[in-house]
Structures are given as structure tokens and as C-alpha cells.
Scaffold this motif. Structure first.
Motif, PDB file in Angstrom:
ATOM      1  N   LEU A   1      53.682  47.955  47.187  1.00  0.00           N
ATOM      2  CA  LEU A   1      52.696  47.626  46.124  1.00  0.00           C
ATOM      3  C   LEU A   1      51.102  47.665  46.586  1.00  0.00           C
ATOM      4  N   LEU A   2      50.870  47.258  47.933  1.00  0.00           N
ATOM      5  CA  LEU A   2      49.726  47.420  48.299  1.00  0.00           C
ATOM      6  C   LEU A   2      49.113  48.672  48.463  1.00  0.00           C
ATOM      7  N   ALA A   3      50.009  49.673  48.863  1.00  0.00           N
ATOM      8  CA  ALA A   3      49.769  50.876  49.015  1.00  0.00           C
ATOM      9  C   ALA A   3      49.056  51.625  47.509  1.00  0.00           C
ATOM     10  N   TYR A   4      50.280  51.279  46.670  1.00  0.00           N
ATOM     11  CA  TYR A   4      50.378  51.647  45.305  1.00  0.00           C
ATOM     12  C   TYR A   4      48.715  51.192  44.648  1.00  0.00           C
ATOM     13  N   LEU A   5      48.585  49.829  44.946  1.00  0.00           N
ATOM     14  CA  LEU A   5      47.229  49.466  44.400  1.00  0.00           C
ATOM     15  C   LEU A   5      45.768  50.021  45.108  1.00  0.00           C
ATOM     16  N   GLN A   6      45.933  50.215  46.346  1.00  0.00           N
ATOM     17  CA  GLN A   6      44.798  50.835  47.047  1.00  0.00           C
ATOM     18  C   GLN A   6      44.468  52.345  46.633  1.00  0.00           C
ATOM     19  N   HIS A   7      45.344  53.012  45.923  1.00  0.00           N
ATOM     20  CA  HIS A   7      44.769  54.314  45.460  1.00  0.00           C
ATOM     21  C   HIS A   7      44.609  54.278  43.866  1.00  0.00           C
ATOM     22  N   VAL A   8      44.430  53.118  43.357  1.00  0.00           N
ATOM     23  CA  VAL A   8      43.883  53.047  41.895  1.00  0.00           C
ATOM     24  C   VAL A   8      42.570  53.267  41.918  1.00  0.00           C
ATOM     25  N   PRO A   9      42.009  54.123  41.132  1.00  0.00           N
ATOM     26  CA  PRO A   9      40.516  54.699  40.983  1.00  0.00           C
ATOM     27  C   PRO A   9      39.694  53.459  40.877  1.00  0.00           C
ATOM     28  N   GLY A  10      38.612  53.295  41.834  1.00  0.00           N
ATOM     29  CA  GLY A  10      37.676  52.217  41.432  1.00  0.00           C
ATOM     30  C   GLY A  10      37.936  50.775  42.327  1.00  0.00           C
ATOM     31  N   VAL A  11      38.988  50.860  43.075  1.00  0.00           N
ATOM     32  CA  VAL A  11      39.412  49.660  43.844  1.00  0.00           C
ATOM     33  C   VAL A  11      38.589  49.591  45.137  1.00  0.00           C
ATOM     34  N   HIS A  12      38.084  48.497  45.282  1.00  0.00           N
ATOM     35  CA  HIS A  12      37.447  48.389  46.758  1.00  0.00           C
ATOM     36  C   HIS A  12      38.114  47.596  47.803  1.00  0.00           C
ATOM     37  N   GLN A  13      38.828  46.606  47.469  1.00  0.00           N
ATOM     38  CA  GLN A  13      39.232  45.940  48.369  1.00  0.00           C
ATOM     39  C   GLN A  13      40.980  45.191  47.828  1.00  0.00           C
ATOM     40  N   VAL A  14      41.714  45.377  48.653  1.00  0.00           N
ATOM     41  CA  VAL A  14      43.257  44.653  48.193  1.00  0.00           C
ATOM     42  C   VAL A  14      43.820  44.045  49.267  1.00  0.00           C
TER      43      VAL A  14
ATOM     44  N   LEU B   1      48.467  38.679  40.455  1.00  0.00           N
ATOM     45  CA  LEU B   1      47.298  39.492  40.780  1.00  0.00           C
ATOM     46  C   LEU B   1      46.185  38.914  40.270  1.00  0.00           C
ATOM     47  N   ARG B   2      45.055  38.676  41.046  1.00  0.00           N
ATOM     48  CA  ARG B   2      43.594  38.189  40.466  1.00  0.00           C
ATOM     49  C   ARG B   2      42.584  39.389  40.707  1.00  0.00           C
ATOM     50  N   LEU B   3      41.943  39.533  39.799  1.00  0.00           N
ATOM     51  CA  LEU B   3      40.568  40.461  40.247  1.00  0.00           C
ATOM     52  C   LEU B   3      39.633  39.761  40.252  1.00  0.00           C
ATOM     53  N   VAL B   4      38.948  39.765  41.483  1.00  0.00           N
ATOM     54  CA  VAL B   4      37.754  39.144  41.709  1.00  0.00           C
ATOM     55  C   VAL B   4      36.474  40.109  42.007  1.00  0.00           C
TER      56      VAL B   4
ATOM     57  N   GLY C   1      57.745  32.307  48.294  1.00  0.00           N
ATOM     58  CA  GLY C   1      58.243  31.997  46.940  1.00  0.00           C
ATOM     59  C   GLY C   1      57.604  33.085  45.882  1.00  0.00           C
ATOM     60  N   ASP C   2      56.484  33.680  46.169  1.00  0.00           N
ATOM     61  CA  ASP C   2      56.135  34.899  45.469  1.00  0.00           C
ATOM     62  C   ASP C   2      55.158  35.815  46.463  1.00  0.00           C
ATOM     63  N   LEU C   3      54.368  36.627  45.586  1.00  0.00           N
ATOM     64  CA  LEU C   3      53.219  37.298  46.304  1.00  0.00           C
ATOM     65  C   LEU C   3      51.815  37.139  45.707  1.00  0.00           C
ATOM     66  N   ASP C   4      50.811  36.823  46.187  1.00  0.00           N
ATOM     67  CA  ASP C   4      49.511  36.618  45.619  1.00  0.00           C
ATOM     68  C   ASP C   4      48.835  37.746  46.265  1.00  0.00           C
ATOM     69  N   ILE C   5      48.134  38.437  45.261  1.00  0.00           N
ATOM     70  CA  ILE C   5      47.309  39.682  45.619  1.00  0.00           C
ATOM     71  C   ILE C   5      46.024  39.532  45.119  1.00  0.00           C
ATOM     72  N   LEU C   6      44.835  39.766  45.863  1.00  0.00           N
ATOM     73  CA  LEU C   6      43.602  39.561  45.337  1.00  0.00           C
ATOM     74  C   LEU C   6      42.860  41.260  45.440  1.00  0.00           C
ATOM     75  N   VAL C   7      42.319  41.644  44.554  1.00  0.00           N
ATOM     76  CA  VAL C   7      41.683  42.890  44.240  1.00  0.00           C
ATOM     77  C   VAL C   7      40.151  42.757  43.687  1.00  0.00           C
ATOM     78  N   SER C   8      39.417  43.400  44.398  1.00  0.00           N
ATOM     79  CA  SER C   8      38.095  43.656  43.923  1.00  0.00           C
ATOM     80  C   SER C   8      37.816  45.254  43.584  1.00  0.00           C
ATOM     81  N   ALA C   9      37.277  45.596  42.301  1.00  0.00           N
ATOM     82  CA  ALA C   9      37.089  46.817  41.842  1.00  0.00           C
ATOM     83  C   ALA C   9      35.802  46.993  41.070  1.00  0.00           C
ATOM     84  N   VAL C  10      35.525  48.245  40.642  1.00  0.00           N
ATOM     85  CA  VAL C  10      34.514  48.395  39.524  1.00  0.00           C
ATOM     86  C   VAL C  10      35.060  47.980  38.306  1.00  0.00           C
ATOM     87  N   SER C  11      34.099  47.528  37.413  1.00  0.00           N
ATOM     88  CA  SER C  11      34.545  47.411  35.976  1.00  0.00           C
ATOM     89  C   SER C  11      35.369  48.338  35.243  1.00  0.00           C
TER      90      SER C  11
END
Length: 574
Positions: free
Chosen positions: A171-184, A245-248, A198-208
Motif C-alpha cells: 500500500l505504501l508503494a502504491y501511494l508513493q506513486h500517486v501524482p503530487g504526493v510528497h511524503q508517506v 489515512l490522514r492527509l496533512v 490492530g490497524d494501519l495508520d498512514i500519514l500523507v502530505s501532498a499538493v492540493s
């Protein structure tokens, strides 16, 4: 949908369980359990290899039939044999296997002899005293089952770290290749390297303008969308694992990472320190009044309250903040610090690969020595070595050491600690051994005092070097033995022997808090793979994560030493 090795292994394990419940041929059952283990430990994703058109690699113990089933699972996502077996055994019966202490043999007896099909029926039978009447059970077993059922009903499902890693990595590899993503980044208990999540928490920063939220919700492993918005979303994967997933914003990324990594107790302590300084910390940053003064990096968050950065593995509110304030945080061990591995198996007992292959695989991972510790003769289920086979193996090790460069094989044995504390040592061959690992593989239910004395007597033996997987637990499968580990840790220090941190993901034994106590007592720990095949050395990474949670530095781990220094320590124990 991508099929991970963990998915294939889970299918083979369920097939083995259902076959055992049905009373099938033991050799057939063992073949599926072996396949589950081999596939689960294999370092490359088989589904990805087959998807690229590559041939299925040759895997030990996996012939044409099992290879065909792997292809079937990768291609269709299903296995016809499993579907047939599920139709023959009520689905609720397999739920009984999730109750600690209930293996397929016990479930088979309960199902066939008492017609127990559900946890609710099992609870009723236990309360009525009917389970004790079955052959091989008894009052004590019945009481343990009753306690386990009640505890099981209160536990949310948690996934072993190794299984969660396969889903997280993809999932991380998938999200890292999304256009505009800076950090995952993965946060939560996964980042803290807890042994289950119990679950996975993912943080992402990206352009708007990034479509990352839409891509996340459209990920082909998503089975159910729990929520979806512009900055946060939550899904359930087909494996059953929940992912949030949280976009910050970049300016808040460090604060959000610190906040969502946890633990809850650690975060409360951090916020309390901030309040004492007139500051406020939340997932958006560190604020003085309405002014953000830090938050872009985690380091800036900790620095704002006068602390150095604290490694995620330590964030459990177990003294890390006090150590940080006093400048006493440990320099935690890294995988690269390991010089050798003191616990590995070959084809001679229950391993999958030859001496040579194991030696070369260890060397390829940067190790300079490897102890070969096949099982002693009493452990029949693991094809323990009799004196003749043992002598042949020791001779082969001598030949290989004369031939190989850059890796040295140590002569060892994983010997049974018998019920009376004596060791199942190979007769007439102990003088040729470099290392003796004592292990408990039977009589798990001994009372605490008797179990403790059993292990202490074993450790008193002159040839004893290392206590393997000290609690004997299997995560989510078998509870730890009842033992006074504090006494054992102190006895090991006095005796000069060591305790193992077994890196197999289903063990991770010694647990982190006991690693911390071993460190405090000055007892050395060995981080070992317990590899049963060449891919097993990759598990050392999970062992290092557990060691870091236990505050261990390189000096606290015996196999970070050079071979010469290790041999000096070994000679001191004998």
C-alpha cells in the motif's frame, strides 16, 4: 487484486487446520503446514513474480501439486480445495481455532465427540463440566479453555507484524506513486514495531490537486469503505485489516507523525510537558498562543519542549521521557550491528536448506558467523539428530569451514530441556560443540515454580550457553509458559549464559519488557533468526525491532561481537 505471501500462507494453514479437524493423513497435513511456513517466510512476493511472467521459484517441500495451488490462488484469489473443505466443516468450527490453547486436534475431538461447533456451545460445555470427560482433556484443561473463551471474547483482532508488513509495504508503494504526493509514512503501533497491530495508520502530505484520497479509496485491495473525506479516510482491506489515512500539510507533518505514532500514554506525557512550558501540542503543530513555533519535523516538536528526538520503538511511557531529559537515551541496536546468528536449522532436522546454502545465505546478509543448531534426538517431530547423524553433520561443518571464506559455521545443537531439567545432549559429542541451546518444547503446562526450577536446573549444566525462546509462546496461538523470568534473567547473569530474542515473527520471544529487564540486570541477549531456511534470515529485522522496543543497544546483544570475542564469552560459560 494482488495476492501476498501472507494470503497464500493463510490459505494453506486453514487447509491444514480443516484437514486435521477431519482426521486426514498426518503427512498431508504436515505438507500444507510446511508450505504455509515456507511461503510465509519467502523474501519475495510470489504473486508479483508470477504476475511478471516468471517461473515459480523452487521452494523446499513444495512439489507440483502445491505449486499448482499457489498458481491457482495467485490467479483466482481462491483455492478449490479450501472451498470444498469449508463446505464439509461448519464455518463456526474454525472460529474455535482462534481461542488460545485450542489446536486442530482438540477442536476435532470437541467437534466429533461433543458436537461443539461454536464458541458459545464450547462455553456451555465447559460450564457444565462435560469437556473434562473427553479423552486427553481433564479438569485443568477444561478450566483453561473456559478462561481462554472468556478472554477471547474481549479481544479485538490483531495481526502479527510480519503479516501486516506485507499489506503495508504494498500500500505504501502504491501511494508513493500517486501524482503530487510528497511524503508517506506509516504511524501507529506499526511504526513503534509492536509485535501485533490492530490497524494501519498512514500519514500523507501532498499538493492540493493530488488525487491521493480518491486513489486510496480505489485501491484494489479495499473491501469496504468506512469513511471518505478530503483529509481523512478509513477502509477495510480484503484481508480484514483496517487502514486509516490522514492527509496533512507539510508544515504540520512532523507534529502529525508524532501525534499519530503514539503511544497514547507517551503523547499525554509530551503534551503535559508542553503545558508546563505554556505551549500546546496537537497534530497540527506546537503552538505558543496562536503562533505555530514547530511541527514540520518530529525533531522540532521534541526540541520545542527541550527533548531530543525519541525513537518510535521507545514511545510507550516506560521511562523514555525521563531518560531523554537526563541525556540517557540508549543508542539503539541496528540490523547492521549483528555480526552473526546463533540459532539456525538445516535439512538435517526440520529445516529446508543445506548447510552450504544456509552459510551462503547468512554471508549474503552481512553475517560473519552462523551457529548450526539442529534439534537433539528427543524432538522426534522435528527429526532430531541421533549420535550418528550428529557426528556426520559435525564432520561436514569442519569440511565447509575449511572451504568457505568470509563465514564461519559454529557447531551447535538445540537440545531439549526435559521435564526434570536435564538436557538431551548428544552422547559422546558434547566436547565438539561450540554452543548448546536449551529449549522447552514440551510440558508447557507445568506450575510456575516447577517450570522455573526446570529451566534453572538446565542452565546450571556446564555446557549450557543460551536459553531459546524463553517463554515458549506463539503469538495469537499459544500462551507463554508460567515462569519466574526475573529469577531466570538473574540466574543467567550469574551463570554467564544468555537469553534469546527469537526473531521469528510468531515468537518475538523474549518480549520487549523482559529485554529491558535483562539489560538492567546486565544479562546478555542474543537476537537470532531461528531460520529454518535461507529466507528465514530476513526475520532478523523483526527481532531488531523487538530489541529496540526493549531498549537494547549493540553492547547488550551478544552476537554483535566479533567471532573471536564471542568465543571468549562462550569459553567462559563452559
Amino acid at each position: 487484486m494482488p495476492i501476498h505471501n501472507a494470503d497464500i500462507a493463510a490459505i494453506f494453514e486453514e487447509i491444514a487446520d480443516l484437514l486435521e479437524i477431519e482426521g486426514a493423513n498426518p503427512f498431508r497435513i504436515r505438507a500444507y503446514r510446511n508450505a504455509a511456513r515456507v511461503v510465509g517466510e519467502y523474501g519475495r512476493e510470489l504473486g508479483a513474480l508470477l504476475g511478471q511472467g516468471a517461473d515459480l521459484p523452487k521452494l523446499p517441500g513444495i512439489g507440483a501439486d502445491l505449486s499448482g495451488k499457489i498458481r491457482e490462488i495467485v490467479t483466482t484469489g481462491h483455492c478449490a480445495l479450501l472451498e470444498r473443505l469449508r463446505g464439509e466443516v461448519p464455518a463456526s468450527v474454525t472460529e474455535l481455532l482462534k481461542i488460545p490453547g485450542l489446536g486442530p486436534k482438540k477442536v476435532s475431538a470437541l467437534y466429533h465427540d461433543l458436537a461443539v461447533e461454536t464458541p458459545e456451545q464450547l462455553l456451555r460445555m465447559a460450564r457444565e463440566g462435560r469437556i473434562r470427560q473427553l479423552h486427553g482433556f481433564g479438569e485443568k484443561t477444561e478450566a483453561s479453555i473456559l478462561q481462554a473463551i472468556e478472554a477471547h471474547g474481549n479481544k479485538a483482532r490483531r495481526y502479527p507484524l510480519a503479516a501486516a508488513t506485507q499489506y503495508a509495504t504494498a500500500l505504501l508503494a502504491y501511494l508513493q506513486h500517486v501524482p503530487g504526493v510528497h511524503q508517506v509514512t506509516l504511524a501507529g503501533s506499526y511504526r513503534r514495531r509492536r509485535e501485533t497491530v490492530g490497524d494501519l495508520d498512514i500519514l500523507v502530505s501532498a499538493v492540493s490537486s493530488s488525487p491521493v484520497m480518491q486513489r486510496f479509496l480505489g485501491y484494489d485491495e479495499v473491501a469496504e469503505i468506512l469513511s471518505g473525506g478530503t483529509t481523512r479516510a478509513s477502509v477495510i482491506l480484503k484481508s480484514g485489516l483496517q487502514v486509516d489515512l490522514r492527509l496533512v500539510e507539510d508544515v504540520s507533518y512532523g507534529a502529525a507523525l508524532q501525534y499519530f505514532t503514539g503511544s497514547k500514554q507517551h503523547s499525554i506525557a509530551i503534551r503535559t510537558l508542553a503545558q508546563e512550558r505554556g505551549l500546546k501540542i496537537n497534530e497540527y503543530g506546537v503552538f505558543q498562543g496562536k503562533t505555530r513555533i514547530a511541527g514540520e519535523t518530529e525533531e522540532s516538536v521534541y526540541a520545542a519542549i527541550g527533548l531530543p528526538w525519541i525513537a518510535p520503538e521507545l514511545r510507550e511511557d516506560r521511562g523514555e521521557i525521563e531518560a531523554a531529559r537526563a541525556g540517557r537515551l540508549p543508542h539503539l541496536i541496528e540490523l547492521a550491528d549483528l555480526r552473526g546468528d546463533l540459532h539456525a536449522h538445516t535439512l538435517a532436522s526440520d529445516g529446508h536448506d543445506s548447510l552450504r546454502d544456509m552459510a551462503l545465505a547468512a554471508q549474503a546478509r552481512g553475517l560473519t558467523y552462523l551457529a548450526i543448531t539442529d534439534h537433539s534426538s528427543r524432538l522426534k517431530v522435528a527429526h532430531g539428530l541421533d549420535p550418528l547423524r550428529f557426528r556426520r553433520q559435525l564432520d561436514e561443518i569442519d569440511r565447509l569451514n575449511a572451504e568457505l571464506a568470509g563465514i564461519t559455521l559454529l557447531k551447535g545443537s538445540e537440545v531439549e530441556i526435559l521435564e526434570d531439567g536435564s538436557l538431551d545432549l548428544p552422547e559422546g559429542l558434547t566436547d565438539r560443540l561450540d554452543i548448546v541451546i536449551g529449549a522447552v518444547h514440551s510440558h508447557f503446562g507445568l506450575p510456575r515454580a516447577k517450570q522455573t526450577e526446570r529451566i534453572l536446573r538446565a542452565m546450571d549444566h556446564q555446557r549450557f550457553t543460551l536459553l531459546a525462546h524463553p517463554f515458549g509462546r506463539l503469538i495469537n496461538e499459544r500462551e507463554p509458559i508460567e515462569v519466574d523470568m526475573q529469577r531466570i534473567i538473574r540466574a543467567a547473569r550469574t551463570r554467564g549464559c544468555w537469553l534469546e530474542l527469537n526473531a521469528q515473527p510468531q515468537r518475538l520471544d523474549l518480549p520487549d519488557t523482559w529485554c529491558q529487564m535483562a539489560k538492567a540486570e546486565g544479562t546478555l541477549v542474543a537476537v537470532n533468526s531461528d531460520a529454518h531456511g535461507t529466507a528465514g534470515f530476513d526475520d532478523l529485522l523483526f527481532g531488531i525491532g523487538q530489541a529496540r522496543r526493549g531498549w537494547l543497544a549493540a553492547d547488550d546483544v551478544v552476537n554483535t561481537r566479533s567471532l573471536a570475542d564471542l568465543k571468549l564469552l562462550i569459553s567462559a560459560t563452559m
